[in-house]
Design an enzyme around this catalytic site. Structure first.
Site, PDB file in Angstrom:
ATOM      1  NE  ARG A  27      16.778  71.520  77.588  1.00 13.53           N
ATOM      2  CZ  ARG A  27      15.987  71.813  77.120  1.00 13.53           C
ATOM      3  NH1 ARG A  27      14.769  70.909  77.710  1.00 13.53           N
ATOM      4  NH2 ARG A  27      15.452  72.956  76.793  1.00 13.53           N
ATOM      5  CG  ASN A  45      16.719  73.348  80.241  1.00  8.68           C
ATOM      6  OD1 ASN A  45      17.854  72.345  80.986  1.00  8.68           O
ATOM      7  ND2 ASN A  45      16.090  74.162  79.795  1.00  8.68           N
TER       8      ASN A  45
END
EC number: 3.6.1.7
Length: 98
Positions: A27, A45
């Protein structure tokens, strides 16, 4: 940004990335890459171990980001990237991590 011409060229895509993509800085690296490409949207996520993202920008920006997502950062092992256009009037202001 302003003007109808510019807005017409903005595309929004929902993306899912599967593989070893959590716990490897995916990320954070995605945010860095999106900022470099001047994309807007977000990355997060999911409980199933995958990562989802909403990408907003021009077609060339989106294409370059999708190409990057197919391999991600060095510690990641991407096995699948799926994406679909997401029609929306919403305009994101920046790219961020959720």
């Amino acid at each position: 940004m302003s003007g109808d011409d510019l807005d017409e060229r903005i595309e929004t895509y929902y993306v899912r990335v599967r593989g070893v993509v959590q716990g490897v800085g995916f990320r954070h690296a995605t945010v860095r890459e999106a900022h470099a490409l001047k994309l807007r949207g977000w990355v997060a996520n999911l409980d199933d171990g995958s990562v989802e993202a909403m990408l907003q920008g021009s077609a060339p920006q989106i294409d370059r980001m999708l190409a990057w997502l197919r391999h991600g950062p060095p510690a990641a092992h991407v096995t699948e990237v799926t994406f679909e256009e997401h029609r929306t009037d919403k305009r994101f202001e920046r790219f961020q991590q959720h």
